[in-house]
Design a protein around this motif. Structure first.
Motif, short mmCIF file in Angstrom:
data_model
loop_
_atom_site.label_atom_id
_atom_site.label_comp_id
_atom_site.label_asym_id
_atom_site.label_seq_id
_atom_site.Cartn_x
_atom_site.Cartn_y
_atom_site.Cartn_z
N ALA A 197 1.40 8.49 18.82
CA ALA A 197 1.92 9.99 18.51
C ALA A 197 2.24 9.94 17.29
CB ALA A 197 3.36 10.23 19.37
N GLU A 198 2.63 9.21 16.47
CA GLU A 198 2.99 9.42 15.03
C GLU A 198 1.61 9.64 14.23
OE1 GLU A 198 3.06 5.96 12.56
OE2 GLU A 198 2.04 7.55 11.92
N ALA A 199 0.79 9.05 14.49
CA ALA A 199 -0.67 9.18 13.96
C ALA A 199 -1.01 10.77 14.04
CB ALA A 199 -1.68 8.29 14.39
N GLY B 237 0.71 -1.20 -0.22
CA GLY B 237 0.11 -0.06 0.03
C GLY B 237 0.76 1.00 0.03
N VAL B 238 1.84 1.24 0.89
CA VAL B 238 2.59 2.38 0.86
C VAL B 238 3.26 2.82 -0.45
CG1 VAL B 238 5.01 3.40 1.97
CG2 VAL B 238 3.36 2.27 3.27
N LEU B 239 3.63 1.80 -1.21
CA LEU B 239 4.61 1.87 -2.38
C LEU B 239 3.67 2.29 -3.56
CD1 LEU B 239 7.05 -0.85 -2.55
CD2 LEU B 239 7.51 1.44 -2.04
N VAL B 240 2.50 1.88 -3.51
CA VAL B 240 1.55 1.97 -4.76
C VAL B 240 0.32 3.25 -4.50
CG1 VAL B 240 1.99 -0.39 -5.47
CG2 VAL B 240 0.11 0.09 -4.18
N ARG B 241 -0.04 3.27 -3.22
CA ARG B 241 -1.37 4.48 -3.05
C ARG B 241 -0.46 5.60 -3.28
NH1 ARG B 241 -6.11 1.67 -2.09
NH2 ARG B 241 -6.86 3.69 -2.81
N ARG B 242 -1.61 6.48 -3.74
CA ARG B 242 -1.34 8.00 -3.86
C ARG B 242 -1.83 8.92 -2.69
NH1 ARG B 242 2.50 5.80 -5.99
NH2 ARG B 242 2.84 5.93 -8.26
N ASN B 243 -2.70 8.47 -2.02
CA ASN B 243 -3.44 9.26 -1.34
C ASN B 243 -2.44 9.17 0.20
OD1 ASN B 243 -5.09 10.43 0.94
ND2 ASN B 243 -6.90 10.16 -0.54
N VAL B 244 -2.35 10.60 0.85
CA VAL B 244 -1.45 10.44 2.00
C VAL B 244 -1.91 9.71 3.11
CG1 VAL B 244 -0.33 11.82 3.54
CG2 VAL B 244 -0.33 12.52 1.03
N LEU B 245 -3.54 9.95 3.18
CA LEU B 245 -4.14 9.20 4.16
C LEU B 245 -4.04 7.83 4.20
CD1 LEU B 245 -7.44 11.32 4.74
CD2 LEU B 245 -5.68 10.91 6.46
N ILE B 246 -4.22 7.18 3.00
CA ILE B 246 -4.25 5.86 2.82
C ILE B 246 -2.54 5.40 3.18
CG2 ILE B 246 -4.40 3.88 1.19
CD1 ILE B 246 -6.80 5.35 0.26
N LEU B 247 -1.67 6.27 2.67
CA LEU B 247 -0.32 5.89 3.25
C LEU B 247 -0.01 5.60 4.57
CD1 LEU B 247 1.96 8.16 0.85
CD2 LEU B 247 1.23 5.74 0.56
N MET B 248 -0.88 6.51 5.44
CA MET B 248 -0.62 6.50 6.79
C MET B 248 -1.51 5.35 7.43
SD MET B 248 -0.71 10.40 8.11
CE MET B 248 -0.40 9.48 9.70
N MET B 249 -2.40 5.05 6.77
CA MET B 249 -3.19 3.65 7.24
C MET B 249 -2.36 2.65 7.09
SD MET B 249 -6.94 4.08 5.88
CE MET B 249 -7.99 5.66 6.30
N CYS B 250 -1.64 2.22 6.03
CA CYS B 250 -0.74 1.52 5.38
C CYS B 250 0.37 0.96 6.37
CB CYS B 250 -0.28 1.60 4.10
SG CYS B 250 -1.78 1.39 3.03
N ILE B 251 0.73 2.26 6.85
CA ILE B 251 1.97 2.54 7.86
C ILE B 251 1.34 1.79 9.03
CG2 ILE B 251 3.68 3.87 9.33
CD1 ILE B 251 3.66 5.62 6.66
N GLU B 252 0.18 2.17 9.51
CA GLU B 252 -0.33 1.70 10.84
C GLU B 252 -0.37 0.15 10.57
OE1 GLU B 252 -1.13 3.38 14.19
OE2 GLU B 252 -0.55 4.60 12.39
#
Lengths: 100, 675
Positions: A71-73, A21-36
């Protein structure tokens, strides 16, 4: 004991879903969810091994990770809000301020 | 007694220290408070009095120590003071130590005495100057450097002063540095001096290799051992003499001294009379034992001295700038001094330094007074008839003129005659050297009479101009009827006598010029006796010279001078006739007016090739090689940067992918190593 591979497989699947998800998605919010998602996959691994090895320090690490992730979130969401306010977009294709 | 001389020894350092203090006070005051735009400059009266007190104090100490020395028994006449160890490297130890012996005490008296008079004079002369604080600071520094030079008890201390006077001459000659010509005259003095200094430095190195010490006393103690190596001694003597050529303006390095006229006139007086140019003579007199051990070096000194004396005199004959004539006469007189030293008569050289200091300071300050009174006119062809308008200057200048011409009983007669006699009769002398020197003496009398006659005698040849007060009046009222209406009475004020602060020192110097020769009366010379502890060489006559010849030669030189004076007086009574004489020998006249084309020769031989070489290096090396290398570094960095910036896409996903790839690569390396 022999069942642990099920849990660990689950963990790695979740982790790689997040990474993908981090590598392919473009929406920053979704990136954060993927990191989570990746963080929590790691948490799950910690808990699984703590149970398997009977060592509580794995559980301890999970608490730290959850705290730091919270905190990161908070910081990350703040950044997203700020990004949106200034650039009117949260699409990473449009956010390339660091291009050399 | 011992105790007494110790307390007196402790005073030596004050001789150079007082001018240094004066320099610091005036210099810091100027640098810190007077340099800001629009800030008020201190007047020449205040700064001048500070500087005069400093040098005057040094004079007082010098006199006191001179009297102390005089009271001591003859063989012990030397005071030492060691302030601190300056440096210690291996076997070399240099102390900041001063020695006051019979030779250096004479120099300190002359430097501080004549220096004080010049300082007083400058108060008047520089009264219209914009930055007198700076001027007096430099003057004090100059005296400080010169005093270090004569007081130092080792060569490095002497060299410190040697370089110091070089620096100060640069600062003072280029004092009016906004004028390009004057600034480059200062540079010329500095650069030419540096060439000589190189010789001096090499000589110092040679001395250290031969004697293993740089102290004068140590060198003298090492002489008996060093005599076995005459080649080294000759080399040392010649290298040191190269230093003298630069500092004391001898052929071939004399070119800076006439240009040094660009500085204010008191500076010329200071450079030519009390300080700087005499340092070469001082050094030879100080190291006379080395020169005496090397007859060939002595001969070189004598020949260069005699040639310089003659050569400069020929140039002085045709110059028209009052200061230039005096400058060439200084070069010529310095030649005499070296001739004296070169024939082994060091005390005669020192004697001429002293009398020359008196009459040359007098002549220069007198010329300054004339220039001041004539409103910056320096061309003697445009003067004349100043006798009645500047009576005091006329009188004192007359004494200086007679002194330099060698008319008894004025001071120049005694010292010049001593040198002439020694040039003929000394063991190192020869009739040829004498002939050249005597001819020069006649020419000296001729051109000084020309100068004197054209300046003070005859009818005025200058256009009557309004006086300073008139100029001010015109400026104030904006109407010129005041200036042009009633010519007769006003214009006479145009040329005026100088104020008392300037004529006072002139009178003092005139008295010294008149009677100063009495310290060296032939056969009863107080000076020879006094210098004995430092200059041991007795006067040995050449074989076949009868002692009575001295009186004959004396008569010859006085007659020569008198004839030359009479001839010049007659010739320059009518300027037109004198000019027709020049027209009869146009080639010779042109050669002399252009100073034997020496400047042009140096220009062609040294300046142009060095300039061409510099331009070549600039284009061929600096621009072609160095600049390219430096620019190349810049260009390479630029290319690298441009290539590297491709990696920075700004896409966060790309960065994340890179991180992942890096991680996989490192983990793979850790697990499997480089497959």
């Amino acid at each position: 004991m022999p069942d642990s591979w099920i849990v660990l497989s689950l963990c790695s699947v979740i982790f790689f879903i997040g990474l993908f998800g981090v590598l392919v998605r473009r929406n920053v919010l979704i990136l954060m969810m993927c990191i989570e998602l990746m963080l929590n996959a790691v948490n799950l691994t910690f808990v699984a091994y703590a149970r398997q090895l009977g060592d509580l320090s794995g559980q301890m690490a999970v608490f730290f990770i959850i705290t730091v992730a919270a905190a990161e979130a908070a910081v990350g969401l703040g950044l997203v809000v700020a990004l949106y306010r200034t650039l009117r977009t949260v699409d990473t294709d449009d956010i390339r301020l660091l291009r050399g | 007694m011992h105790n007494d001389s110790t307390t007196h020894s402790a005073l030596i350092a004050w001789i150079p220290l007082l001018p240094l203090l004066g320099f610091l006070v005036n210099g810091l005051w100027y640098a810190l408070f007077q340099t800001k735009r629009g800030s008020k400059k201190a007047s020449s009266a205040v700064t001048g009095v500070i500087a005069t007190l400093a040098i005057g104090g040094a004079f007082a100490v010098s006199v006191m120590l001179f009297l102390t020395l005089k009271a001591m028994p003859e063989e012990q006449r030397a005071l030492q003071q060691n302030l601190f160890t300056w440096m210690r490297v291996g076997t070399l130890q240099v102390d900041m130590a001063f020695t006051l012996d019979t030779l250096s005490t004479l120099f300190t008296l002359v430097i501080t005495g004549v220096g004080t008079l010049i300082h007083i004079y400058s108060i008047g002369y520089m009264s219209h100057d914009a930055t007198p604080g700076k001027f007096f600071a430099y003057l004090n520094l100059f005296c400080f450097a010169m005093l270090m030079l004569v007081l130092g008890s080792s060569l490095p201390i002497l060299f410190l002063g040697w370089e110091g006077v070089g620096l100060c001459s640069y600062l003072l000659i280029g004092y009016w540095y906004t004028d390009m010509d004057k600034a480059s005259a200062g540079k010329k003095a500095f650069i030419v001096n540096r060439i000589g200094d190189l010789g001096f430095l090499l000589g110092m190195f040679m001395i250290y290799t031969v004697f293993n010490t740089l102290d004068f006393s140590g060198i003298q103690a090492g002489m008996p051992a060093a005599v076995s190596n005459p080649g080294a001694l000759t080399l040392i003597a010649l290298l040191l003499f190269v230093g003298c050529m630069g500092k004391s303006a001898q052929i071939p390095l004399f070119v800076w001294l006439p240009d040094a006229m660009a500085g204010p006139t008191p500076v010329s007086a200071l450079i030519h009379a009390a300080t700087m140019v005499t340092s070469g003579i001082y050094m030879i007199a100080r190291l006379n034992f080395i020169y005496s051990a090397s007859p060939s070096a002595l001969h070189v000194v004598a020949v260069v001295g005699a040639l310089t004396a003659f050569f400069a005199a020929t140039i002085a004959v045709v110059q028209t700038d009052i200061k230039k004539i005096l400058a060439y006469s200084t070069v010529s007189q310095l030649g005499y001094m070296f001739l004296g030293c070169g024939v082994g008569a060091y005390s005669a050289g020192v004697f001429h330094v002293i009398t020359h200091a008196f009459f040359k300071a007098l002549l220069f300050l007198g010329a300054g007074s004339v220039i001041h009174g004539m409103h910056e006119e320096q061309n003697i062809l445009k003067m004349g008839g100043l006798k009645s308008k500047m009576p005091v200057t006329f009188a004192v200048f007359g004494i200086g003129w007679l002194a330099i011409c060698g008319i008894p009983p004025f001071s120049g007669f005694f010292s010049k005659d001593e040198i002439l006699w020694q040039a003929y009769a000394s063991a190192h002398g020869s009739p040829l050297l004498y002939g050249l020197a005597a001819l020069t003496a006649a020419m000296t009398a001729f051109y000084m009479t020309r100068l004197f006659s054209l300046t003070f005698l005859g009818k005025p040849r200058f256009a009557e101009q309004p006086s300073y007060s008139n100029v001010h009046a015109i400026a104030k009222h904006g109407i010129d009827d005041h200036g042009h209406g009633d010519h007769g009475s006003e214009s006479k004020k145009g040329v005026h006598e100088s104020p008392a602060v300037m004529t006072g020192p002139l009178i003092a110097l005139a008295i010294l010029s008149a009677v100063g020769g009495l310290i060296g009366i032939p056969h009863a010379s107080w000076l020879d006796e006094w210098l004995k502890p430092v200059i041991h060489t007795g006067h040995v006559l050449r074989e076949g010279v009868a002692p009575t010849t001295e009186w004959v030669l004396m008569g010859v030189s006085v007659t020569l001078a008198a004839v030359a004076i009479a001839f010049a007086m007659g010739l320059y009574r009518d300027l037109k006739r004198a000019e027709s004489l020049a027209l009869k020998h146009p080639a010779l006249h042109k050669l002399l007016v252009n100073k034997w084309y020496v400047d042009e020769l140096y220009e062609a031989l040294f300046v142009k090739p060095i300039y061409a070489l510099s331009v070549g290096l600039w284009n061929g090396f600096d621009i072609a090689v160095i600049d390219r290398v430096v620019n190349g570094f810049g260009r390479v960095s630029l290319w690298t940067g441009q290539a590297a910036r491709m990696a920075q896409t700004g896409s966060i996903q790309m960065y994340a992918f890179m991180i992942l790839a890096g991680l996989v690569a490192s983990v793979g390396y850790l697990i499997y190593g480089l497959v």
